[in-house]
Design a protein around this motif. Structure first.
Motif, PDB file in Angstrom:
ATOM      1  N   ALA A 132       0.835  -1.204   0.000  1.00 30.62           N
ATOM      2  CA  ALA A 132       0.000   0.000   0.000  1.00 30.62           C
ATOM      3  C   ALA A 132       0.871   1.257   0.000  1.00 30.62           C
ATOM      4  N   LYS A 133       1.964   1.217   0.738  1.00 29.75           N
ATOM      5  CA  LYS A 133       2.892   2.358   0.782  1.00 29.75           C
ATOM      6  C   LYS A 133       3.517   2.578  -0.602  1.00 29.75           C
ATOM      7  N   ALA A 134       3.916   1.507  -1.260  1.00 29.33           N
ATOM      8  CA  ALA A 134       4.502   1.612  -2.600  1.00 29.33           C
ATOM      9  C   ALA A 134       3.472   2.174  -3.583  1.00 29.33           C
ATOM     10  N   GLU A 135       2.262   1.660  -3.503  1.00 31.60           N
ATOM     11  CA  GLU A 135       1.195   2.114  -4.391  1.00 31.60           C
ATOM     12  C   GLU A 135       0.909   3.600  -4.188  1.00 31.60           C
ATOM     13  N   LYS A 136       0.896   4.022  -2.929  1.00 33.13           N
ATOM     14  CA  LYS A 136       0.662   5.432  -2.611  1.00 33.13           C
ATOM     15  C   LYS A 136       1.763   6.308  -3.202  1.00 33.13           C
ATOM     16  N   ALA A 137       2.972   5.758  -3.304  1.00 31.13           N
ATOM     17  CA  ALA A 137       4.106   6.486  -3.885  1.00 31.13           C
ATOM     18  C   ALA A 137       4.107   6.421  -5.414  1.00 31.13           C
ATOM     19  N   GLY A 138       3.081   5.786  -5.996  1.00 36.23           N
ATOM     20  CA  GLY A 138       2.961   5.738  -7.449  1.00 36.23           C
ATOM     21  C   GLY A 138       3.620   4.541  -8.110  1.00 36.23           C
ATOM     22  N   ILE A 139       3.987   3.545  -7.327  1.00 39.18           N
ATOM     23  CA  ILE A 139       4.639   2.352  -7.861  1.00 39.18           C
ATOM     24  C   ILE A 139       3.580   1.282  -8.103  1.00 39.18           C
ATOM     25  N   LYS A 140       3.613   0.677  -9.298  1.00 41.87           N
ATOM     26  CA  LYS A 140       2.737  -0.456  -9.573  1.00 41.87           C
ATOM     27  C   LYS A 140       3.296  -1.657  -8.815  1.00 41.87           C
ATOM     28  N   VAL A 141       2.409  -2.428  -8.201  1.00 43.02           N
ATOM     29  CA  VAL A 141       2.841  -3.577  -7.416  1.00 43.02           C
ATOM     30  C   VAL A 141       2.150  -4.842  -7.918  1.00 43.02           C
ATOM     31  N   VAL A 142       2.965  -5.858  -8.156  1.00 42.02           N
ATOM     32  CA  VAL A 142       2.483  -7.199  -8.448  1.00 42.02           C
ATOM     33  C   VAL A 142       3.035  -8.056  -7.327  1.00 42.02           C
ATOM     34  N   SER A 143       2.168  -8.774  -6.623  1.00 49.93           N
ATOM     35  CA  SER A 143       2.668  -9.593  -5.516  1.00 49.93           C
ATOM     36  C   SER A 143       2.212 -11.037  -5.643  1.00 49.93           C
ATOM     37  N   ASN A 144       3.018 -11.906  -5.043  1.00 46.37           N
ATOM     38  CA  ASN A 144       2.723 -13.330  -5.000  1.00 46.37           C
ATOM     39  C   ASN A 144       2.546 -13.925  -6.402  1.00 46.37           C
ATOM     40  N   ARG A 145       3.414 -13.509  -7.331  1.00 48.41           N
ATOM     41  CA  ARG A 145       3.359 -14.003  -8.711  1.00 48.41           C
ATOM     42  C   ARG A 145       4.754 -14.360  -9.193  1.00 48.41           C
ATOM     43  N   CYS A 146       4.854 -15.431  -9.933  1.00 43.84           N
ATOM     44  CA  CYS A 146       6.129 -15.871 -10.499  1.00 43.84           C
ATOM     45  C   CYS A 146       6.237 -15.427 -11.950  1.00 43.84           C
ATOM     46  N   LEU A 147       7.364 -14.832 -12.307  1.00 48.33           N
ATOM     47  CA  LEU A 147       7.569 -14.395 -13.686  1.00 48.33           C
ATOM     48  C   LEU A 147       7.518 -15.555 -14.678  1.00 48.33           C
ATOM     49  N   ILE A 148       8.037 -16.712 -14.292  1.00 45.57           N
ATOM     50  CA  ILE A 148       8.009 -17.864 -15.201  1.00 45.57           C
ATOM     51  C   ILE A 148       6.562 -18.273 -15.477  1.00 45.57           C
ATOM     52  N   ILE A 149       5.772 -18.407 -14.437  1.00 45.90           N
ATOM     53  CA  ILE A 149       4.371 -18.802 -14.597  1.00 45.90           C
ATOM     54  C   ILE A 149       3.627 -17.779 -15.448  1.00 45.90           C
ATOM     55  N   GLU A 150       3.842 -16.506 -15.165  1.00 45.57           N
ATOM     56  CA  GLU A 150       3.149 -15.457 -15.916  1.00 45.57           C
ATOM     57  C   GLU A 150       3.643 -15.411 -17.369  1.00 45.57           C
ATOM     58  N   HIS A 151       4.919 -15.634 -17.584  1.00 40.79           N
ATOM     59  CA  HIS A 151       5.435 -15.668 -18.953  1.00 40.79           C
ATOM     60  C   HIS A 151       4.790 -16.803 -19.744  1.00 40.79           C
ATOM     61  N   LYS A 152       4.738 -17.983 -19.153  1.00 41.34           N
ATOM     62  CA  LYS A 152       4.139 -19.129 -19.834  1.00 41.34           C
ATOM     63  C   LYS A 152       2.653 -18.913 -20.110  1.00 41.34           C
ATOM     64  N   LYS A 153       2.004 -18.188 -19.225  1.00 39.62           N
ATOM     65  CA  LYS A 153       0.579 -17.914 -19.367  1.00 39.62           C
ATOM     66  C   LYS A 153       0.283 -16.910 -20.482  1.00 39.62           C
ATOM     67  N   TRP A 154       1.117 -15.864 -20.599  1.00 41.65           N
ATOM     68  CA  TRP A 154       0.814 -14.743 -21.473  1.00 41.65           C
ATOM     69  C   TRP A 154       1.604 -14.696 -22.782  1.00 41.65           C
ATOM     70  N   PHE A 155       2.733 -15.411 -22.858  1.00 35.53           N
ATOM     71  CA  PHE A 155       3.579 -15.286 -24.051  1.00 35.53           C
ATOM     72  C   PHE A 155       3.712 -16.598 -24.787  1.00 35.53           C
TER      73      PHE A 155
END
Length: 136
Positions: free
Chosen positions: A113-136
């Motif tokens: 929430a602090k990061a988001e308030k500072a304008g940072i997009k946050v993705v949590s509890n996600r693996c880049l490998i899993i997301e890559h296989k899902k979307w690419f």
């Protein structure tokens, strides 16, 4: 997490360079093989780790402040959930961080929430490998 499910692909596509916070020298750890996988699929990254080491040709820095700015826009984090407030504070103080990606099993609601308030997009509890296989 303030990045919607249907935005993950576009975030990954936009940020083809990133920093890996905690890039391990141990090839059996996700913090080593996830960056390898992403590099093998066209992304570029550098890492941070408190101790100098060699890791499959990755450039390793001691801290985020040493990392070139073009890699600091997207930070892929491999730290324990209880360490995330420190990571968020460092990212906010540094400036220029646009995305904070907390790998699978990593989350900290207050820090996110602090990061988001500072304008940072946050993705949590996600693996880049899993997301890559899902979307690419």
């Amino acid at each position: 997490m303030n990045v919607a499910e249907n935005e993950i692909k576009s975030v990954m596509d936009k940020y083809r360079k990133f920093a890996v916070y905690g890039l391990s020298p141990d090839p059996t750890k996700p913090s080593h093989y996830v960056p390898l996988y992403m590099r093998d699929h066209g992304w570029e990254m550098v890492g941070t780790y408190p101790k100098p080491h060699e890791a499959n040709g990755f450039t390793i820095y001691k801290s985020l402040t040493e990392i070139p700015k073009e890699y600091r826009k997207f930070i892929d984090v491999f730290r324990a959930s209880e360490k995330i407030p420190e990571v968020v504070d460092e990212a906010i103080a540094l400036g220029g961080v646009e995305v904070l990606w907390l790998q699978l099993g990593i989350h900290h609601a207050a820090a996110e929430a602090k990061a988001e308030k500072a304008g940072i997009k946050v993705v949590s509890n996600r693996c880049l490998i899993i997301e890559h296989k899902k979307w690419f």
